[in-house]
Design a protein around this motif. Structure first.
Motif, PDB file in Angstrom:
ATOM      1  N   ARG A 110       0.852  -1.185   0.000  1.00  0.00           N
ATOM      2  CA  ARG A 110       0.000   0.000   0.000  1.00  0.00           C
ATOM      3  C   ARG A 110       0.890   1.239   0.000  1.00  0.00           C
ATOM      4  N   LEU A 111       0.810   1.997  -1.078  1.00  0.00           N
ATOM      5  CA  LEU A 111       1.555   3.240  -1.161  1.00  0.00           C
ATOM      6  C   LEU A 111       0.715   4.387  -0.599  1.00  0.00           C
ATOM      7  N   SER A 112       1.390   5.343   0.018  1.00  0.00           N
ATOM      8  CA  SER A 112       0.735   6.539   0.534  1.00  0.00           C
ATOM      9  C   SER A 112       1.428   7.766  -0.022  1.00  0.00           C
ATOM     10  N   CYS A 113       0.690   8.849  -0.116  1.00  0.00           N
ATOM     11  CA  CYS A 113       1.259  10.122  -0.554  1.00  0.00           C
ATOM     12  C   CYS A 113       0.654  11.222   0.313  1.00  0.00           C
ATOM     13  N   ALA A 141       0.221  15.127   1.100  1.00  0.00           N
ATOM     14  CA  ALA A 141       0.256  16.385   0.364  1.00  0.00           C
ATOM     15  C   ALA A 141       0.187  17.566   1.319  1.00  0.00           C
ATOM     16  N   SER A 142       0.887  18.636   0.967  1.00  0.00           N
ATOM     17  CA  SER A 142       0.840  19.857   1.752  1.00  0.00           C
ATOM     18  C   SER A 142       1.211  21.043   0.872  1.00  0.00           C
ATOM     19  N   GLY A 143       0.805  22.234   1.307  1.00  0.00           N
ATOM     20  CA  GLY A 143       1.199  23.448   0.606  1.00  0.00           C
ATOM     21  C   GLY A 143       0.264  23.875  -0.518  1.00  0.00           C
ATOM     22  N   PHE A 144      -0.843  23.173  -0.696  1.00  0.00           N
ATOM     23  CA  PHE A 144      -1.825  23.570  -1.701  1.00  0.00           C
ATOM     24  C   PHE A 144      -3.200  23.056  -1.272  1.00  0.00           C
ATOM     25  N   THR A 145      -4.229  23.506  -1.965  1.00  0.00           N
ATOM     26  CA  THR A 145      -5.590  23.108  -1.608  1.00  0.00           C
ATOM     27  C   THR A 145      -5.877  21.732  -2.195  1.00  0.00           C
ATOM     28  N   PHE A 146      -5.587  20.741  -1.386  1.00  0.00           N
ATOM     29  CA  PHE A 146      -5.595  19.347  -1.838  1.00  0.00           C
ATOM     30  C   PHE A 146      -6.931  18.961  -2.475  1.00  0.00           C
ATOM     31  N   SER A 147      -8.020  19.366  -1.869  1.00  0.00           N
ATOM     32  CA  SER A 147      -9.339  18.933  -2.339  1.00  0.00           C
ATOM     33  C   SER A 147      -9.725  19.544  -3.681  1.00  0.00           C
ATOM     34  N   ASN A 150     -11.031  15.116  -7.783  1.00  0.00           N
ATOM     35  CA  ASN A 150     -10.759  15.870  -6.565  1.00  0.00           C
ATOM     36  C   ASN A 150     -11.667  15.463  -5.408  1.00  0.00           C
ATOM     37  N   GLY A 151     -12.914  15.110  -5.730  1.00  0.00           N
ATOM     38  CA  GLY A 151     -13.834  14.686  -4.687  1.00  0.00           C
ATOM     39  C   GLY A 151     -13.795  13.198  -4.390  1.00  0.00           C
ATOM     40  N   GLY A 152     -13.075  12.466  -5.203  1.00  0.00           N
ATOM     41  CA  GLY A 152     -12.968  11.022  -4.997  1.00  0.00           C
ATOM     42  C   GLY A 152     -14.080  10.210  -5.622  1.00  0.00           C
ATOM     43  N   GLY A 153     -14.948  10.879  -6.394  1.00  0.00           N
ATOM     44  CA  GLY A 153     -16.098  10.172  -6.912  1.00  0.00           C
ATOM     45  C   GLY A 153     -15.857   9.355  -8.163  1.00  0.00           C
ATOM     46  N   SER A 154     -14.708   9.561  -8.789  1.00  0.00           N
ATOM     47  CA  SER A 154     -14.431   8.843 -10.029  1.00  0.00           C
ATOM     48  C   SER A 154     -12.977   8.430 -10.068  1.00  0.00           C
ATOM     49  N   THR A 155     -12.729   7.218 -10.533  1.00  0.00           N
ATOM     50  CA  THR A 155     -11.373   6.702 -10.652  1.00  0.00           C
ATOM     51  C   THR A 155     -11.187   6.075 -12.031  1.00  0.00           C
ATOM     52  N   ASN A 156      -9.929   6.035 -12.457  1.00  0.00           N
ATOM     53  CA  ASN A 156      -9.583   5.371 -13.710  1.00  0.00           C
ATOM     54  C   ASN A 156      -8.256   4.663 -13.525  1.00  0.00           C
ATOM     55  N   TYR A 157      -8.084   3.571 -14.272  1.00  0.00           N
ATOM     56  CA  TYR A 157      -6.883   2.756 -14.133  1.00  0.00           C
ATOM     57  C   TYR A 157      -6.316   2.374 -15.489  1.00  0.00           C
ATOM     58  N   ALA A 158      -5.017   2.195 -15.523  1.00  0.00           N
ATOM     59  CA  ALA A 158      -4.388   1.597 -16.685  1.00  0.00           C
ATOM     60  C   ALA A 158      -4.871   0.160 -16.807  1.00  0.00           C
ATOM     61  N   ASP A 159      -4.994  -0.310 -18.043  1.00  0.00           N
ATOM     62  CA  ASP A 159      -5.480  -1.672 -18.263  1.00  0.00           C
ATOM     63  C   ASP A 159      -4.614  -2.706 -17.537  1.00  0.00           C
ATOM     64  N   SER A 160      -3.332  -2.433 -17.435  1.00  0.00           N
ATOM     65  CA  SER A 160      -2.400  -3.394 -16.852  1.00  0.00           C
ATOM     66  C   SER A 160      -2.612  -3.603 -15.351  1.00  0.00           C
ATOM     67  N   VAL A 161      -3.324  -2.681 -14.692  1.00  0.00           N
ATOM     68  CA  VAL A 161      -3.503  -2.801 -13.244  1.00  0.00           C
ATOM     69  C   VAL A 161      -4.966  -2.936 -12.828  1.00  0.00           C
ATOM     70  N   LYS A 177      -7.341  14.314   5.485  1.00  0.00           N
ATOM     71  CA  LYS A 177      -5.957  14.091   5.893  1.00  0.00           C
ATOM     72  C   LYS A 177      -4.959  14.524   4.821  1.00  0.00           C
ATOM     73  N   ASN A 178      -5.450  14.993   3.661  1.00  0.00           N
ATOM     74  CA  ASN A 178      -4.576  15.366   2.534  1.00  0.00           C
ATOM     75  C   ASN A 178      -3.678  14.189   2.131  1.00  0.00           C
ATOM     76  N   MET A 179      -4.309  13.046   1.961  1.00  0.00           N
ATOM     77  CA  MET A 179      -3.574  11.832   1.632  1.00  0.00           C
ATOM     78  C   MET A 179      -4.208  11.124   0.446  1.00  0.00           C
ATOM     79  N   ILE A 180      -3.382  10.499  -0.372  1.00  0.00           N
ATOM     80  CA  ILE A 180      -3.882   9.522  -1.321  1.00  0.00           C
ATOM     81  C   ILE A 180      -3.147   8.207  -1.117  1.00  0.00           C
ATOM     82  N   TYR A 181      -3.769   7.149  -1.604  1.00  0.00           N
ATOM     83  CA  TYR A 181      -3.257   5.807  -1.400  1.00  0.00           C
ATOM     84  C   TYR A 181      -3.349   5.013  -2.706  1.00  0.00           C
ATOM     85  N   LEU A 182      -2.488   4.022  -2.796  1.00  0.00           N
ATOM     86  CA  LEU A 182      -2.584   3.062  -3.885  1.00  0.00           C
ATOM     87  C   LEU A 182      -2.424   1.681  -3.284  1.00  0.00           C
TER      88      LEU A 182
END
Length: 116
Positions: free
Chosen positions: A19-22, A24-30, A53-64, A76-81
């Motif tokens: 599980r990767l985490s990122c 974020a700080s210094g900008f309006t994350f949302s 930005n709101g988390g309502g839609s996601t897209n993925y590369a075919d390979s994943v 929390k100004n965080m994203i995860y993979l």
């Protein structure tokens, strides 16, 4: 000062998970769509997953598709993979990216190595 700091990379066996985490700080994350990219040795950087930005839609590369899940926590100004069923071909440096019409920001990357 804009910062994107990835963490959670490492060495994992084929079939394993990470599980990767990122952070974020210094900008309006949302206000920013967020993306994960990866770059394998000798290859161009490629988009892996993105989330609005709101988390309502996601897209993925075919390979994943079906193996990786992107998510975000705007409180929390965080994203995860979440990466499951990892394959050797998933080995790469993974980068966090924030983008909208105001800016395009990158993290420093985190190494993911899938090997037995």
């Amino acid at each position: 000062q804009v910062q994107l700091v990835e963490s959670g990379g490492g060495l994992v066996q084929p079939g394993g998970s990470l599980r990767l985490s990122c952070a974020a700080s210094g900008f309006t994350f949302s206000s920013y769509a967020m993306r994960w990219y990866r770059q394998a040795p000798g290859k161009e950087r490629a988009l892996v997953a993105q989330i609005t930005n709101g988390g309502g839609s996601t897209n993925y590369a075919d390979s994943v598709k079906g193996r990786f899940t992107i998510s975000r926590d705007n409180n929390k100004n965080m994203i995860y993979l979440q990466m499951n069923s990892l394959k050797p071909e998933d080995t790469a440096v993974y980068y966090c990216n924030a983008i909208n019409y105001l800016g395009n920001y990158w993290g420093q990357g985190t190494q993911v190595t899938v090997s037995s």
